[in-house]
Write an enzyme that holds these catalytic residues in place. Structure first.
Site, PDB file in Angstrom:
ATOM      1  N   ARG A   1     -11.034   6.367  -9.941  1.00 58.23           N
ATOM      2  CA  ARG A   1     -10.030   6.705  -8.923  1.00 58.23           C
ATOM      3  C   ARG A   1      -8.936   7.613  -9.470  1.00 58.23           C
ATOM      4  O   ARG A   1      -7.769   7.475  -9.095  1.00 58.23           O
ATOM      5  CB  ARG A   1      -9.379   5.450  -8.333  1.00 58.23           C
ATOM      6  CG  ARG A   1     -10.271   4.662  -7.413  1.00 58.23           C
ATOM      7  CD  ARG A   1     -10.260   5.251  -6.009  1.00 58.23           C
ATOM      8  NE  ARG A   1     -11.318   4.642  -5.213  1.00 58.23           N
ATOM      9  CZ  ARG A   1     -11.136   3.591  -4.419  1.00 58.23           C
ATOM     10  NH1 ARG A   1      -9.952   3.079  -4.285  1.00 58.23           N
ATOM     11  NH2 ARG A   1     -12.135   3.097  -3.756  1.00 58.23           N
TER      12      ARG A   1
ATOM     13  N   ARG B   1      -4.246   8.087  -4.406  1.00 57.02           N
ATOM     14  CA  ARG B   1      -2.934   8.117  -3.754  1.00 57.02           C
ATOM     15  C   ARG B   1      -1.749   8.004  -4.701  1.00 57.02           C
ATOM     16  O   ARG B   1      -0.613   8.195  -4.291  1.00 57.02           O
ATOM     17  CB  ARG B   1      -2.868   6.998  -2.700  1.00 57.02           C
ATOM     18  CG  ARG B   1      -3.593   7.380  -1.419  1.00 57.02           C
ATOM     19  CD  ARG B   1      -3.671   6.220  -0.475  1.00 57.02           C
ATOM     20  NE  ARG B   1      -4.509   5.160  -1.025  1.00 57.02           N
ATOM     21  CZ  ARG B   1      -4.867   4.066  -0.362  1.00 57.02           C
ATOM     22  NH1 ARG B   1      -4.447   3.872   0.857  1.00 57.02           N
ATOM     23  NH2 ARG B   1      -5.640   3.163  -0.933  1.00 57.02           N
TER      24      ARG B   1
ATOM     25  N   ARG C   1      -4.220  14.873   1.639  1.00 52.33           N
ATOM     26  CA  ARG C   1      -4.895  13.932   2.529  1.00 52.33           C
ATOM     27  C   ARG C   1      -4.116  13.675   3.823  1.00 52.33           C
ATOM     28  O   ARG C   1      -4.690  13.188   4.795  1.00 52.33           O
ATOM     29  CB  ARG C   1      -5.065  12.578   1.806  1.00 52.33           C
ATOM     30  CG  ARG C   1      -6.168  12.537   0.774  1.00 52.33           C
ATOM     31  CD  ARG C   1      -7.516  12.094   1.361  1.00 52.33           C
ATOM     32  NE  ARG C   1      -7.444  10.819   2.054  1.00 52.33           N
ATOM     33  CZ  ARG C   1      -7.433  10.674   3.364  1.00 52.33           C
ATOM     34  NH1 ARG C   1      -7.501  11.718   4.153  1.00 52.33           N
ATOM     35  NH2 ARG C   1      -7.367   9.479   3.914  1.00 52.33           N
TER      36      ARG C   1
ATOM     37  N   ASP D   1     -17.044   8.998  -1.265  1.00 53.95           N
ATOM     38  CA  ASP D   1     -16.954   7.547  -1.130  1.00 53.95           C
ATOM     39  C   ASP D   1     -18.361   6.957  -1.153  1.00 53.95           C
ATOM     40  O   ASP D   1     -19.328   7.636  -0.810  1.00 53.95           O
ATOM     41  CB  ASP D   1     -16.248   7.152   0.169  1.00 53.95           C
ATOM     42  CG  ASP D   1     -15.726   5.726   0.073  1.00 53.95           C
ATOM     43  OD1 ASP D   1     -14.648   5.535  -0.513  1.00 53.95           O
ATOM     44  OD2 ASP D   1     -16.416   4.804   0.537  1.00 53.95           O
TER      45      ASP D   1
ATOM     46  N   TYR E   1     -21.135  -4.492   2.171  1.00 52.34           N
ATOM     47  CA  TYR E   1     -20.257  -3.822   3.153  1.00 52.34           C
ATOM     48  C   TYR E   1     -20.900  -3.760   4.529  1.00 52.34           C
ATOM     49  O   TYR E   1     -20.244  -3.958   5.552  1.00 52.34           O
ATOM     50  CB  TYR E   1     -19.926  -2.389   2.706  1.00 52.34           C
ATOM     51  CG  TYR E   1     -18.664  -2.291   1.879  1.00 52.34           C
ATOM     52  CD1 TYR E   1     -17.425  -2.595   2.433  1.00 52.34           C
ATOM     53  CD2 TYR E   1     -18.699  -1.883   0.554  1.00 52.34           C
ATOM     54  CE1 TYR E   1     -16.264  -2.506   1.692  1.00 52.34           C
ATOM     55  CE2 TYR E   1     -17.548  -1.790  -0.205  1.00 52.34           C
ATOM     56  CZ  TYR E   1     -16.328  -2.102   0.371  1.00 52.34           C
ATOM     57  OH  TYR E   1     -15.180  -2.019  -0.364  1.00 52.34           O
TER      58      TYR E   1
HETATM   59  O1  CP3 Z   1     -11.429   9.454  -8.275  1.00 50.21           O
HETATM   60  C1  CP3 Z   1     -12.489   8.809  -8.069  1.00 50.21           C
HETATM   61  O2  CP3 Z   1     -12.780   7.763  -8.683  1.00 50.21           O
HETATM   62  C2  CP3 Z   1     -13.497   9.409  -7.102  1.00 50.21           C
HETATM   63  C3  CP3 Z   1     -13.424   9.019  -5.779  1.00 50.21           C
HETATM   64  C4  CP3 Z   1     -13.880   7.693  -5.238  1.00 50.21           C
HETATM   65  C5  CP3 Z   1     -13.362   7.197  -4.011  1.00 50.21           C
HETATM   66  N1  CP3 Z   1     -14.062   6.092  -3.662  1.00 50.21           N
HETATM   67  C6  CP3 Z   1     -12.278   7.826  -3.251  1.00 50.21           C
HETATM   68  C7  CP3 Z   1     -11.472   6.972  -2.371  1.00 50.21           C
HETATM   69  C8  CP3 Z   1     -14.856   6.793  -5.659  1.00 50.21           C
HETATM   70  C9  CP3 Z   1     -15.674   6.809  -6.935  1.00 50.21           C
HETATM   71  C10 CP3 Z   1     -14.967   5.794  -4.642  1.00 50.21           C
HETATM   72  C11 CP3 Z   1     -15.962   4.709  -4.675  1.00 50.21           C
HETATM   73  C12 CP3 Z   1     -15.746   3.522  -3.860  1.00 50.21           C
HETATM   74  N2  CP3 Z   1     -15.372   3.456  -2.549  1.00 50.21           N
HETATM   75  C13 CP3 Z   1     -16.017   2.218  -4.298  1.00 50.21           C
HETATM   76  C14 CP3 Z   1     -16.562   1.871  -5.652  1.00 50.21           C
HETATM   77  C15 CP3 Z   1     -15.524   1.852  -6.685  1.00 50.21           C
HETATM   78  C16 CP3 Z   1     -14.662   0.637  -6.669  1.00 50.21           C
HETATM   79  O3  CP3 Z   1     -13.473   0.786  -6.375  1.00 50.21           O
HETATM   80  O4  CP3 Z   1     -15.183  -0.450  -6.958  1.00 50.21           O
HETATM   81  C17 CP3 Z   1     -15.732   1.340  -3.231  1.00 50.21           C
HETATM   82  C18 CP3 Z   1     -15.829  -0.163  -3.271  1.00 50.21           C
HETATM   83  C19 CP3 Z   1     -15.342   2.148  -2.125  1.00 50.21           C
HETATM   84  C20 CP3 Z   1     -14.990   1.694  -0.738  1.00 50.21           C
HETATM   85  C21 CP3 Z   1     -13.597   2.053  -0.462  1.00 50.21           C
HETATM   86  N3  CP3 Z   1     -13.174   3.322  -0.144  1.00 50.21           N
HETATM   87  C22 CP3 Z   1     -12.445   1.224  -0.552  1.00 50.21           C
HETATM   88  C23 CP3 Z   1     -12.458  -0.247  -0.871  1.00 50.21           C
HETATM   89  C24 CP3 Z   1     -11.324   2.022  -0.283  1.00 50.21           C
HETATM   90  C25 CP3 Z   1      -9.866   1.625  -0.329  1.00 50.21           C
HETATM   91  C26 CP3 Z   1      -9.291   1.419   0.999  1.00 50.21           C
HETATM   92  C27 CP3 Z   1      -7.783   1.410   0.928  1.00 50.21           C
HETATM   93  O5  CP3 Z   1      -7.184   1.538   1.987  1.00 50.21           O
HETATM   94  O6  CP3 Z   1      -7.212   1.319  -0.159  1.00 50.21           O
HETATM   95  C28 CP3 Z   1     -11.807   3.327  -0.041  1.00 50.21           C
HETATM   96  C29 CP3 Z   1     -10.989   4.507   0.269  1.00 50.21           C
HETATM   97  C30 CP3 Z   1     -10.869   5.509  -0.811  1.00 50.21           C
HETATM   98  N4  CP3 Z   1     -11.924   6.076  -1.460  1.00 50.21           N
HETATM   99  C31 CP3 Z   1      -9.664   6.064  -1.304  1.00 50.21           C
HETATM  100  C32 CP3 Z   1     -10.047   6.994  -2.287  1.00 50.21           C
HETATM  101  C33 CP3 Z   1      -9.155   7.874  -3.093  1.00 50.21           C
HETATM  102  C34 CP3 Z   1      -8.242   5.736  -0.827  1.00 50.21           C
HETATM  103  C35 CP3 Z   1      -8.006   6.095   0.603  1.00 50.21           C
HETATM  104  C36 CP3 Z   1      -7.463   7.462   0.933  1.00 50.21           C
HETATM  105  O7  CP3 Z   1      -7.604   8.447   0.183  1.00 50.21           O
HETATM  106  O8  CP3 Z   1      -6.885   7.592   1.999  1.00 50.21           O
END
Ligand code: CP3
Length: 368
Positions: free
Chosen positions: A38, A42, A51, A87, A165
């Protein structure tokens, strides 16, 4: 650069820093490479700016936005790898499910899978270039725009994590709806896991063709499974993915290192080290020395500082990193956090983490 030059997955700029790729293959390096899960997130004001006002999955479908978000952390920190902004939930979408990112709630499926009959709603033979071509375009564009600075990592969610999920319909503490399937509907569970595996293999191969130089498989929900269930519903599919991706790449005369990150699956370090992955990613609950011992020197290890250690003062971060490097050793090691960065983290602390890895590891390697 002309548009034509950035959309074709060829004539990529030459790689200047291959430290991450060498460490993944247990080769000698001058310093321990470091990146953060990540790292595009944010906690960066420029990320929030890019974003802002846009739907999350719409952003994922814009190659230009994904490229920009992927490059942002590289402009701030001397990271040794980039991971494409995307994602894991794009796969359920490609299989026909609706997934929305709801502010304050996270990913949400309005119509999750409830019973085995619901599998009929899923697209079995997904044309990945059609459904996920936007990710491939983002990878190709980013690989050009990164100008060979560092390798670009592609990724996927693992079958069990995606299955959970798709059944839970969003985040969950117990994952009891998804686990109910494992105990009540084992055949349907295996059918779903197989369907996901088939899509994932094609998806990862497509990412490499598009320009990904390494691949990480996220089994983020491994921790809710016990060793038995992990052995039946996760591990065989993780292995199958690595075996089939390697086979597919070999046919094309290619090979990229693969990383498996099964969060909280400490009981599985031995098995994961013998699963055709070059690198095993670790969360912070595992002691590095025990992981080294149990992995038997077969694989490189990645991880595993507690992300919350970034809340510590900078001097303390440096001490924690030093101890971590001493415990892992500097060979066959990629420094990372044990899970993703949180939105309230200070970018300067991330900088201190990266710098501490480089500084301490350079010194340690010189003294070898
Ligand atoms: O920088 C990186 O690591 C690359 C980008 C990345 C994202 N998601 C961007 C993202 C990666 C590798 C993921 C994988 C992902 N997505 C996982 C596996 C990794 C882990 O954390 O175990 C999972 C479980 C998800 C599902 C998911 N997507 C979740 C649980 C969330 C968070 C929701 C929240 O509101 O916090 C996301 C959203 C997400 N994916 C964000 C980012 C940067 C944050 C939301 C945004 O940008 O508005």
């Amino acid at each position: 650069m002309s548009d034509a030059a950035v959309i074709l997955p060829e004539d990529f700029p030459q790689l200047q820093n291959d430290t991450f790729l060498r460490a993944a293959r247990r080769e000698e390096t001058e310093h321990v490479p470091v990146w953060c899960m990540r790292q595009a997130g944010r906690y960066l004001p420029e990320f929030r700016e890019t974003r802002s006002g846009k739907d999350f999955f719409e952003t994922c479908r814009s190659p230009e936005a994904c490229c920009e978000l992927t490059l942002q952390p590289l402009r701030r920190f001397p990271l040794d790898a980039a991971i494409i902004f995307s994602d894991i939930l794009v796969i359920p979408q490609a299989m026909g499910m609706d997934v929305q990112m709801v502010a304050g709630k996270g990913p949400t499926f309005p119509e999750p899978l409830k019973e085995p009959e619901d599998l009929q709603r899923l697209q079995a033979n997904v044309d990945v270039s059609k459904e996920l071509g936007y990710v491939f375009k983002a990878i190709t564009l980013t690989r050009h725009k990164i100008q060979g600075k560092v390798p670009l990592i592609g990724f996927t969610g693992a079958p069990w994590t995606l299955m959970s999920y798709m059944i839970e319909g969003g985040g969950s503490n117990t994952h009891s709806k998804a686990k109910r399937w494992l105990y009540r509907h084992p055949d349907a569970s295996h059918m779903l896991l197989r369907m996901l595996t088939d899509v994932i293999v094609q998806y990862l191969l497509g990412q490499v063709t598009a320009g990904a130089q390494a691949l990480q498989v996220f089994e983020s929900h491994a921790g809710v499974l016990g060793p038995e269930e992990f052995g039946e519903f996760s591990l065989p599919y993780l292995r199958d993915i690595a075996r089939r991706v390697k086979e597919g790449l070999k046919k094309e005369g290619q090979d990229v290192p693969m990383i498996v990150f099964a969060k909280d699956a400490h009981y599985a370090v031995e098995d994961l080290s013998q699963s055709h992955y070059e690198v095993v990613g670790l969360d912070w609950t595992i002691d590095p020395r025990s992981a080294r011992e149990r992995s038997g020197g077969r694989v490189s290890l990645q991880g595993n500082m507690d992300p919350c250690a970034l809340y510590a003062p900078k001097g303390r971060i440096s001490d924690i990193v030093k101890k971590m490097l001493e415990r892992f050793g500097t060979k066959g090691y990629i420094a990372n956090l044990g899970h993703g960065l949180y939105p309230d983290m200070d970018p300067e602390s991330v900088g201190a983490f990266v710098e501490a890895v480089h500084q301490h590891s350079k010194r340690m390697i010189e003294q070898l």
